[in-house]
Motif scaffolding. Structure first.
Motif, PDB file in Angstrom:
ATOM      1  N   ARG A  53      -4.028 -13.458   2.012  1.00  0.00           N
ATOM      2  CA  ARG A  53      -5.378 -12.993   2.316  1.00  0.00           C
ATOM      3  C   ARG A  53      -5.857 -13.447   3.698  1.00  0.00           C
ATOM      4  NH1 ARG A  53      -6.189  -9.023  -1.299  1.00  0.00           N
ATOM      5  NH2 ARG A  53      -6.151  -9.758  -3.423  1.00  0.00           N
ATOM      6  N   PHE A  54      -5.041 -14.164   4.452  1.00  0.00           N
ATOM      7  CA  PHE A  54      -5.423 -14.567   5.800  1.00  0.00           C
ATOM      8  C   PHE A  54      -5.445 -13.371   6.751  1.00  0.00           C
ATOM      9  CE2 PHE A  54      -0.840 -14.924   5.572  1.00  0.00           C
ATOM     10  CZ  PHE A  54      -0.415 -14.333   6.754  1.00  0.00           C
ATOM     11  N   ILE A  55      -4.840 -12.266   6.332  1.00  0.00           N
ATOM     12  CA  ILE A  55      -4.812 -11.052   7.143  1.00  0.00           C
ATOM     13  C   ILE A  55      -6.147 -10.338   6.949  1.00  0.00           C
ATOM     14  CG2 ILE A  55      -3.646  -8.859   7.537  1.00  0.00           C
ATOM     15  CD1 ILE A  55      -1.183 -10.213   6.146  1.00  0.00           C
ATOM     16  N   MET A  60     -11.640  -1.458   6.288  1.00  0.00           N
ATOM     17  CA  MET A  60     -11.803  -1.599   4.839  1.00  0.00           C
ATOM     18  C   MET A  60     -10.491  -1.456   4.054  1.00  0.00           C
ATOM     19  SD  MET A  60     -14.966  -2.345   4.520  1.00  0.00           S
ATOM     20  CE  MET A  60     -15.196  -2.199   2.770  1.00  0.00           C
ATOM     21  N   ILE A  61      -9.361  -1.591   4.713  1.00  0.00           N
ATOM     22  CA  ILE A  61      -8.057  -1.522   4.053  1.00  0.00           C
ATOM     23  C   ILE A  61      -7.429  -2.908   4.099  1.00  0.00           C
ATOM     24  CG2 ILE A  61      -5.755  -0.513   4.098  1.00  0.00           C
ATOM     25  CD1 ILE A  61      -6.994   1.956   5.393  1.00  0.00           C
ATOM     26  N   ASP A  62      -7.083  -3.416   2.925  1.00  0.00           N
ATOM     27  CA  ASP A  62      -6.471  -4.734   2.804  1.00  0.00           C
ATOM     28  C   ASP A  62      -4.949  -4.574   2.866  1.00  0.00           C
ATOM     29  OD1 ASP A  62      -5.961  -7.382   2.328  1.00  0.00           O
ATOM     30  OD2 ASP A  62      -6.445  -7.300   0.189  1.00  0.00           O
ATOM     31  N   PHE A  63      -4.339  -5.137   3.890  1.00  0.00           N
ATOM     32  CA  PHE A  63      -2.895  -5.028   4.062  1.00  0.00           C
ATOM     33  C   PHE A  63      -2.130  -6.176   3.421  1.00  0.00           C
ATOM     34  CE2 PHE A  63      -4.414  -2.309   7.519  1.00  0.00           C
ATOM     35  CZ  PHE A  63      -3.632  -1.188   7.305  1.00  0.00           C
ATOM     36  N   PRO A  65      -1.423  -6.849   0.235  1.00  0.00           N
ATOM     37  CA  PRO A  65      -0.408  -6.471  -0.754  1.00  0.00           C
ATOM     38  C   PRO A  65       0.875  -5.932  -0.117  1.00  0.00           C
ATOM     39  CG  PRO A  65      -2.537  -5.613  -1.408  1.00  0.00           C
ATOM     40  CD  PRO A  65      -2.691  -6.151  -0.026  1.00  0.00           C
ATOM     41  N   ILE A  66       0.753  -5.223   0.993  1.00  0.00           N
ATOM     42  CA  ILE A  66       1.938  -4.698   1.668  1.00  0.00           C
ATOM     43  C   ILE A  66       2.781  -5.849   2.202  1.00  0.00           C
ATOM     44  CG2 ILE A  66       2.733  -3.326   3.636  1.00  0.00           C
ATOM     45  CD1 ILE A  66       0.151  -1.651   3.239  1.00  0.00           C
ATOM     46  N   VAL A  67       2.118  -6.829   2.824  1.00  0.00           N
ATOM     47  CA  VAL A  67       2.825  -7.992   3.349  1.00  0.00           C
ATOM     48  C   VAL A  67       3.446  -8.795   2.209  1.00  0.00           C
ATOM     49  CG1 VAL A  67       2.567 -10.122   4.677  1.00  0.00           C
ATOM     50  CG2 VAL A  67       1.365  -8.063   5.396  1.00  0.00           C
ATOM     51  N   ALA A  68       2.740  -8.883   1.082  1.00  0.00           N
ATOM     52  CA  ALA A  68       3.260  -9.621  -0.073  1.00  0.00           C
ATOM     53  C   ALA A  68       4.517  -8.957  -0.630  1.00  0.00           C
ATOM     54  CB  ALA A  68       2.185  -9.720  -1.153  1.00  0.00           C
ATOM     55  N   ILE A  69       4.522  -7.636  -0.704  1.00  0.00           N
ATOM     56  CA  ILE A  69       5.701  -6.922  -1.201  1.00  0.00           C
ATOM     57  C   ILE A  69       6.860  -7.057  -0.213  1.00  0.00           C
ATOM     58  CG2 ILE A  69       6.614  -4.620  -1.691  1.00  0.00           C
ATOM     59  CD1 ILE A  69       3.911  -3.989  -2.994  1.00  0.00           C
ATOM     60  N   ILE A  70       6.570  -7.000   1.070  1.00  0.00           N
ATOM     61  CA  ILE A  70       7.626  -7.195   2.079  1.00  0.00           C
ATOM     62  C   ILE A  70       8.213  -8.602   1.960  1.00  0.00           C
ATOM     63  CG2 ILE A  70       8.047  -7.408   4.566  1.00  0.00           C
ATOM     64  CD1 ILE A  70       6.043  -5.072   4.920  1.00  0.00           C
ATOM     65  N   ALA A  71       7.364  -9.599   1.731  1.00  0.00           N
ATOM     66  CA  ALA A  71       7.857 -10.971   1.561  1.00  0.00           C
ATOM     67  C   ALA A  71       8.742 -11.091   0.322  1.00  0.00           C
ATOM     68  CB  ALA A  71       6.680 -11.940   1.474  1.00  0.00           C
ATOM     69  N   LEU A  72       8.362 -10.408  -0.765  1.00  0.00           N
ATOM     70  CA  LEU A  72       9.208 -10.418  -1.964  1.00  0.00           C
ATOM     71  C   LEU A  72      10.556  -9.764  -1.687  1.00  0.00           C
ATOM     72  CD1 LEU A  72       6.889  -9.588  -4.992  1.00  0.00           C
ATOM     73  CD2 LEU A  72       8.253 -11.627  -4.645  1.00  0.00           C
ATOM     74  N   ASN A  73      10.548  -8.681  -0.917  1.00  0.00           N
ATOM     75  CA  ASN A  73      11.809  -8.026  -0.572  1.00  0.00           C
ATOM     76  C   ASN A  73      12.689  -8.932   0.284  1.00  0.00           C
ATOM     77  OD1 ASN A  73      11.651  -5.525  -1.918  1.00  0.00           O
ATOM     78  ND2 ASN A  73      10.217  -4.776  -0.381  1.00  0.00           N
ATOM     79  N   PHE A  74      12.086  -9.635   1.242  1.00  0.00           N
ATOM     80  CA  PHE A  74      12.858 -10.590   2.042  1.00  0.00           C
ATOM     81  C   PHE A  74      13.449 -11.692   1.154  1.00  0.00           C
ATOM     82  CE2 PHE A  74      10.460  -9.489   6.109  1.00  0.00           C
ATOM     83  CZ  PHE A  74      11.555  -8.850   6.666  1.00  0.00           C
ATOM     84  N   ALA A  75      12.671 -12.196   0.213  1.00  0.00           N
ATOM     85  CA  ALA A  75      13.169 -13.242  -0.688  1.00  0.00           C
ATOM     86  C   ALA A  75      14.313 -12.715  -1.546  1.00  0.00           C
ATOM     87  CB  ALA A  75      12.037 -13.763  -1.562  1.00  0.00           C
ATOM     88  N   ARG A  76      14.160 -11.509  -2.072  1.00  0.00           N
ATOM     89  CA  ARG A  76      15.216 -10.928  -2.907  1.00  0.00           C
ATOM     90  C   ARG A  76      16.478 -10.699  -2.086  1.00  0.00           C
ATOM     91  NH1 ARG A  76      13.214  -5.986  -5.411  1.00  0.00           N
ATOM     92  NH2 ARG A  76      13.605  -5.077  -3.372  1.00  0.00           N
TER      93      ARG A  76
END
Length: 87
Positions: A53-55, A60-63, A65-76
């Motif tokens: 949430r630091f982004i 009015m668009i919260d990015f 969740p997109i960064v969170a999903i990208i981080a999960l993909n990097f971890a996987r």
């Protein structure tokens, strides 16, 4: 045995990504996050999303969740490379 555990972990990561997407889409529907499913997903997804949430929102668009999903993909992908390295 270890391969089955890794597949199980990858499956859980995929389900978690789907949970994030569903939770984000629920924000478009009035009152959806106040439903039982919305509260359940909020308890599961919000602690992880709060780390991103630091982004600041743009137009009015919260990015986050997109960064969170990208981080999960990097971890996987990192875990997959580590497994391939040692197996």
């Amino acid at each position: 045995m270890i391969v089955e555990i890794i597949k199980w972990v990858f499956g859980l990561i995929q389900i978690y990504e789907y949970a994030i997407v569903v939770y984000v889409l629920m924000s478009w529907l009035p009152g959806a996050r106040e439903s039982g499913l919305g509260r359940f997903l909020g308890r599961i997804v919000e602690p992880y999303l709060n780390m991103f949430r630091f982004i600041p929102p743009v137009a009015m668009i919260d990015f986050s969740p997109i960064v969170a999903i990208i981080a999960l993909n990097f971890a996987r992908n990192g875990l997959a490379h580590l497994v391939n390295l040692f197996l």
